[in-house]
Scaffold this active site. Structure first.
Site, short mmCIF file in Angstrom:
data_model
loop_
_atom_site.label_atom_id
_atom_site.label_comp_id
_atom_site.label_asym_id
_atom_site.label_seq_id
_atom_site.Cartn_x
_atom_site.Cartn_y
_atom_site.Cartn_z
N ARG A 94 0.84 -1.20 0.00
CA ARG A 94 0.00 0.00 0.00
C ARG A 94 0.88 1.25 0.00
O ARG A 94 0.54 2.25 -0.63
CB ARG A 94 -0.90 0.00 1.24
CG ARG A 94 -1.74 1.26 1.44
CD ARG A 94 -2.84 1.41 0.44
NE ARG A 94 -3.71 0.25 0.35
CZ ARG A 94 -4.81 0.19 -0.41
NH1 ARG A 94 -5.17 1.23 -1.14
NH2 ARG A 94 -5.53 -0.91 -0.46
N HIS B 47 -5.13 -3.48 5.13
CA HIS B 47 -5.10 -2.42 4.11
C HIS B 47 -3.67 -2.05 3.75
O HIS B 47 -3.36 -1.72 2.60
CB HIS B 47 -5.88 -1.20 4.61
CG HIS B 47 -6.17 -0.18 3.58
ND1 HIS B 47 -5.46 1.00 3.46
CD2 HIS B 47 -7.13 -0.13 2.61
CE1 HIS B 47 -5.96 1.73 2.48
NE2 HIS B 47 -6.97 1.06 1.94
N CYS B 48 -2.79 -2.10 4.73
CA CYS B 48 -1.39 -1.66 4.55
C CYS B 48 -0.60 -2.55 3.60
O CYS B 48 0.40 -2.10 3.02
CB CYS B 48 -0.66 -1.62 5.89
SG CYS B 48 -1.43 -0.57 7.14
N ILE B 49 -1.02 -3.80 3.44
CA ILE B 49 -0.24 -4.72 2.61
C ILE B 49 -0.89 -4.98 1.26
O ILE B 49 -0.39 -5.81 0.49
CB ILE B 49 0.02 -6.05 3.35
CG1 ILE B 49 -1.27 -6.83 3.60
CG2 ILE B 49 0.75 -5.79 4.66
CD1 ILE B 49 -1.04 -8.25 4.13
#
Length: 338
Positions: A83, A329-331
């Site tokens: 992300r 969400h971050c990955i």
């Protein structure tokens, strides 16, 4: 060309991810990290194609964990937070079918002394090239976790990230807004004061918005709601709520703020947690949501089911992700369907 960033709930061509490889992410339990990244990819691929970027020396490892339906491409990486190191995909405005990819400057979340970015500063070019998108180069130091949009030109950002002296020391709010307008089609930027406490500590991002607040439709925002006054995020989320409730979007609407209660656990071995259900991935027909073996897992599931009607909610244990600095969400990074 005029570009616009679609909302995350719009149809996707695929999801992009990156296989974790940094020592500070893998730690002493590399299999736990690899297993969690794979669990997220394997959940998403049930709804839409997934491409995982894998360093050559870890290809055999990735093949051991990943569902065979997950595509892999070789690429040099420092770590697995795609992300943040990947491009932000945009579409041509006014019905244009073009796909664009904004390549931000990446410098290890503000040149943090523990981070490596020799390869990650170029990692966005992997998905940009493989997707066939038009490259849109930006001088802004930014990460995908630092922005969130309603798809109609309204963006959420935090001052502690966009105006971070380690990222953009010479830029003003107006400078950032102008660049978001040029690259993403931003028409209204809502500036939140900061991010969560743990994410603002040494091993955090200095306050990414995607762990705090997220649009679920135009005019409607999910807010991470820490309800225990003992946690410092109780006051943080109160301040953010005040900012959101006082704001209007690009259409001039007041925002409706939906509380998403934080997990009941307050601390881990490292201190105050930033466990958050806001940090989820919206897929074609589904939502992949963080779980924490917490009573509020079911509460979050019900809220997300109501916010995304018709989508199947799948929960993945995200504690190994948050222990390493981020969430689902971050990955992940969505490529919209052109």
């Amino acid at each position: 060309m005029t570009w616009t960033m679609p909302a995350e709930w719009e149809p996707h061509e695929r999801a992009w991810m990156a296989w974790p490889s940094a020592d500070y992410t893998l730690g002493e339990r590399a299999d736990e990290a690899w297993g969690t990244w794979a669990a997220v990819a394997n959940a998403i691929v049930a709804f839409e194609p997934v491409t995982m970027i894998v360093p050559a020396h870890l290809k055999d490892v990735a093949d051991r964990f990943l569902d065979p339906a997950v595509d892999t491409v070789e690429g040099a990486l420092d770590d697995g937070w795609y992300r943040d190191i990947g491009p932000t995909f945009v579409l041509g405005a006014d019905g244009d079918a073009a796909l664009g990819a904004v390549n931000w400057q990446f410098n290890g979340w503000g040149a943090q002394d523990w981070a490596n970015w020799e390869h990650d500063q170029h990692a966005s070019l992997i998905a940009t090239g493989a997707s066939g998108a038009d490259a849109i180069d930006s001088p802004l130091v930014n990460e995908g976790g630092g922005i969130h949009t309603d798809g109609e030109g309204t963006f959420l950002v935090t001052r502690t990230v966009q105006l971070d002296p380690g990222r953009n020391p010479d830029l003003t709010e107006a400078d950032v807004e102008a660049e978001l307008a040029r690259t993403l089609g931003a028409r209204k930027v809502i500036w939140l004061p900061r991010g969560l406490t743990r994410d603002s500590d040494r091993f955090g991002t200095r306050g990414h918005v995607d762990i705090v607040a997220a649009f679920t439709r135009p005019g409607r925002v999910l807010l991470h709601d820490q309800q225990d006054p003992a946690h410092p995020d109780y006051e943080v989320t109160r301040q953010i709520r005040e900012t959101l409730e006082a704001a209007t979007d690009a259409q001039g609407r007041r925002l409706e703020v939906v509380s998403l209660p934080a997990p009941t656990v307050l601390r881990d071995d490292e201190g105050w947690v930033d466990y958050s259900y806001v940090n989820h991935y919206v897929a074609n027909g589904g939502v992949v949501l963080c779980a924490f073996d917490d009573p509020n897992d079911a509460v979050a599931r019900d809220i997300l089911a109501a916010e995304y009607p018709g989508r199947e909610i799948v929960q993945v244990d995200a504690r190994p992700l948050f222990a390493r600095g981020g969430g689902i969400h971050c990955i992940t990074q969505q490529q919209p369907r052109a």
